[in-house]
Design an enzyme around this catalytic site. Structure first.
Site, PDB file in Angstrom:
ATOM      1  N   HIS A 134       0.970  -1.641   0.341  1.00  0.00           N
ATOM      2  CA  HIS A 134       0.141  -0.182  -0.053  1.00  0.00           C
ATOM      3  C   HIS A 134       0.814   1.381   0.133  1.00  0.00           C
ATOM      4  O   HIS A 134       0.802   2.051  -0.587  1.00  0.00           O
ATOM      5  CB  HIS A 134      -0.673  -0.143   1.433  1.00  0.00           C
ATOM      6  CG  HIS A 134      -1.904   0.970   1.638  1.00  0.00           C
ATOM      7  ND1 HIS A 134      -3.590   0.386   0.572  1.00  0.00           N
ATOM      8  CD2 HIS A 134      -2.280   2.152   2.234  1.00  0.00           C
ATOM      9  CE1 HIS A 134      -4.201   2.538   1.352  1.00  0.00           C
ATOM     10  NE2 HIS A 134      -2.589   2.832   2.125  1.00  0.00           N
ATOM     11  N   GLU A 135       1.669   1.112   0.869  1.00  0.00           N
ATOM     12  CA  GLU A 135       3.185   2.577   1.317  1.00  0.00           C
ATOM     13  C   GLU A 135       3.601   2.736  -0.267  1.00  0.00           C
ATOM     14  O   GLU A 135       4.418   3.589  -0.657  1.00  0.00           O
ATOM     15  CB  GLU A 135       3.452   2.735   1.899  1.00  0.00           C
ATOM     16  CG  GLU A 135       2.779   2.173   3.557  1.00  0.00           C
ATOM     17  CD  GLU A 135       2.362   3.407   3.967  1.00  0.00           C
ATOM     18  OE1 GLU A 135       1.655   4.600   3.219  1.00  0.00           O
ATOM     19  OE2 GLU A 135       1.232   3.548   4.068  1.00  0.00           O
ATOM     20  N   HIS A 138       1.994   4.882  -2.993  1.00  0.00           N
ATOM     21  CA  HIS A 138       1.776   5.770  -2.619  1.00  0.00           C
ATOM     22  C   HIS A 138       2.646   6.428  -3.337  1.00  0.00           C
ATOM     23  O   HIS A 138       2.718   7.749  -3.654  1.00  0.00           O
ATOM     24  CB  HIS A 138       1.304   6.504  -0.990  1.00  0.00           C
ATOM     25  CG  HIS A 138      -0.178   6.139  -0.214  1.00  0.00           C
ATOM     26  ND1 HIS A 138      -1.158   6.175  -0.788  1.00  0.00           N
ATOM     27  CD2 HIS A 138       0.050   5.690   0.452  1.00  0.00           C
ATOM     28  CE1 HIS A 138      -1.604   6.452  -0.163  1.00  0.00           C
ATOM     29  NE2 HIS A 138      -2.193   5.565   0.691  1.00  0.00           N
ATOM     30  N   GLU A 199      -6.160   7.281  -1.112  1.00  0.00           N
ATOM     31  CA  GLU A 199      -5.561   5.898   0.028  1.00  0.00           C
ATOM     32  C   GLU A 199      -6.813   4.340  -1.081  1.00  0.00           C
ATOM     33  O   GLU A 199      -6.160   3.519  -1.484  1.00  0.00           O
ATOM     34  CB  GLU A 199      -6.923   5.736   0.969  1.00  0.00           C
ATOM     35  CG  GLU A 199      -6.169   6.514   2.292  1.00  0.00           C
ATOM     36  CD  GLU A 199      -4.758   6.172   2.628  1.00  0.00           C
ATOM     37  OE1 GLU A 199      -4.692   4.751   2.534  1.00  0.00           O
ATOM     38  OE2 GLU A 199      -4.069   6.709   2.313  1.00  0.00           O
ATOM     39  N   ASP A 203      -4.917   1.150  -2.662  1.00  0.00           N
ATOM     40  CA  ASP A 203      -5.243  -0.305  -1.897  1.00  0.00           C
ATOM     41  C   ASP A 203      -5.314  -1.045  -3.576  1.00  0.00           C
ATOM     42  O   ASP A 203      -4.862  -1.907  -3.517  1.00  0.00           O
ATOM     43  CB  ASP A 203      -7.209   0.273  -2.006  1.00  0.00           C
ATOM     44  CG  ASP A 203      -7.023   0.859   0.043  1.00  0.00           C
ATOM     45  OD1 ASP A 203      -5.914   0.789   0.580  1.00  0.00           O
ATOM     46  OD2 ASP A 203      -8.112   1.238  -0.080  1.00  0.00           O
TER      47      ASP A 203
END
Length: 484
Positions: A134-135, A138, A199, A203
């Site tokens: 997930h990070e 980003h 977000e 995901d």
């Protein structure tokens, strides 16, 4: 300090979008073209430079963990995940923050931080990998840069207040919070819609990375569900929910996505269990509490036997019962003689027992086989220092630092070795490099000025002067980029 770290993460990842909320509310589902928007806002070089500043300041003022076993594992797992990501424009740096909060962060230039609390609470390696994926998403989607681009559509004073407050908080938490609240009162809620858009994108991409790495894609939904459950029973939500806004709808979306991804059943690795035991024994509780936990036979069933034994050995070490730890570690090493976690613990045990030559005998052959490995080399260097073989330590560390030139622990050890051998010039020079890695340039310059007093040759004096100039330029560049 724990609160400030979590708040800083939230600021970097949530509040900086607030001034763009009006545009986002008009078209919640639109995502800008990554390359165009990001390039118009920050070049890749500028993003990396700003990321390095943030990371340096975190290392200098927050609890970034200097544990070679934990760091090596997290970097290895992170690298394995990055292989399956797209749009990777720069090398990633994965690091660990010694903080019991369940949280993670990602910021400019491929920097991803994982809290010890998150590893502690992850039931499986797939859950940990889900957060890392997930990070990574980003970062690859350049969400921070895209938020910055949105910010630039509004008042420069508001932008300066937010970013300046973030950087100030790194240096002086109370002052930083005052600056943030002064510039951001009433604007926090407006950031949520924009944050939710990013977000959801993280995901989707993160779960794809997770599945392609061989992990169970349902682990993401499992972790999200666990966080929501915790929030129901506590007055303060887990930090992860504050920095990564989450809803039941988003958990359901994650489950639906997992249904359409390849079903994987990759088991948790041995190192995951060992690192989790290490964090449990060393960083979550007091030494006495850790010993009470691992000596409770009823909890052994909750761990693989090797991980429970390893945690017990670390707990004994924490209360300086090195003989008990030695007996356990000797048995573990018979099953895995080159396991980094076992070797690290056995080295510390031998030092605790004043049997340093045994530590050197244990590590030297492995260092020959695997040169410049952070766990092996740093432990061997420390053993040489403890054995008063300072020349061997410094030679080993000089080679190591040529490969790992951003190792704080490496510079700390070599500075210590030079100090003990009364080599003041080299001690001050290496301390300067250590402070520079933490972006504490005034102290770095002071150390070089001390070193200058011990320099005898004209050429060496000139080199020190040049390095002082470089540090001053870096400090000026840091101040300039901090406002960009």
């Amino acid at each position: 300090m724990r609160f400030h770290i979590a708040f800083l993460t939230s600021l970097i990842y949530c509040l900086t979008a607030s001034v763009a909320s009006a545009q986002v509310l008009n078209n919640k589902n639109s995502l800008p073209e990554i390359g165009v928007v990001a390039a118009n806002t920050l070049s890749l070089d500028e993003e990396v430079a700003i990321g390095n500043i943030f990371y340096s300041q975190l290392r200098g003022q927050a609890g970034v963990l200097q544990d070679p076993v934990v760091n090596q594992y997290i970097q290895s797992l992170g690298n394995e995940m990055v292989i399956h990501a797209q749009n990777t424009k720069f090398p990633f740096t994965f690091f660990v923050i010694n903080n019991s909060a369940i949280n993670a962060m990602a910021f400019y230039g491929g920097h991803v931080g994982i809290h010890t609390g998150l590893v502690y609470h992850a039931d499986t390696e797939a859950e940990l990998a889900a957060v890392i994926g997930h990070e990574i998403a980003h970062v690859t989607q350049r969400h921070i840069v895209r938020k910055k681009q949105a910010m630039e559509k509004t008042s420069p004073l508001q932008v300066a207040s937010m970013i300046g407050g973030a950087l100030l908080m790194m240096a002086s938490p109370q002052a930083g919070l005052a600056s943030i609240y002064a510039g951001q009162a009433g604007m926090i809620q407006n950031a949520i819609n924009h944050t939710r858009t990013h977000e959801r994108e993280a995901d989707r991409i993160g779960m794809k990375i997770l599945a392609e790495a061989g992990f169970d894609p349902f682990a993401a939904a499992s972790f999200f569900s666990k966080m929501l459950e915790q929030s129901r029973w506590g007055s303060i939500p887990p930090a992860f929910l504050l920095t990564h806004p989450l809803s039941q709808e988003r958990v359901a979306e994650a489950r639906n996505r997992a249904e359409n991804l390849p079903s994987q059943n990759r088991p948790s690795s041995m190192m995951f269990h060992l690192v989790k035991a290490r964090i449990h024994a060393r960083y979550m509780y007091s030494a006495q509490a850790s010993l009470a936990y691992f000596t409770n036979a009823s909890i052994a069933k909750d761990w693989p036997d090797y991980a429970w034994q390893y945690g017990l050995a670390l707990a004994y070490m924490g209360v300086e019962k090195y003989a008990e730890a030695q007996r356990i570690l000797e048995q573990l090493l018979l099953t895995a003689p080159e396991n980094f976690a076992y070797l690290d613990a056995m080295t510390d045990t031998y030092i605790g027992l004043s049997q340093v030559p045994k530590a050197i005998q244990l590590l030297a052959p492995i260092n020959q086989k695997i040169p410049n490995n952070p766990v092996i080399t740093l432990n061997l260097a420390n053993s040489y220092i403890e054995n008063k073989e300072w020349d061997k330590a410094t030679e080993l560390l000089k080679d190591f630092l040529m490969v790992h030139n951003k190792s704080l622990l490496g510079f700390s050890l070599i500075s210590d070795a030079y100090a003990r051998s009364q080599s003041r010039l080299n001690m001050h020079q290496n301390k300067a490099e250590m402070y520079a890695l933490m972006a504490i340039y005034p102290k770095a310059i002071d150390e070089l000025q001390f070193a200058y007093n011990f320099a005898e040759s004209y050429l060496l004096k000139q080199r020190i002067r040049a390095r002082i100039t470089q540090f001053r330029e870096s400090q000026e560049r840091m101040q300039k980029l901090a406002g960009s």
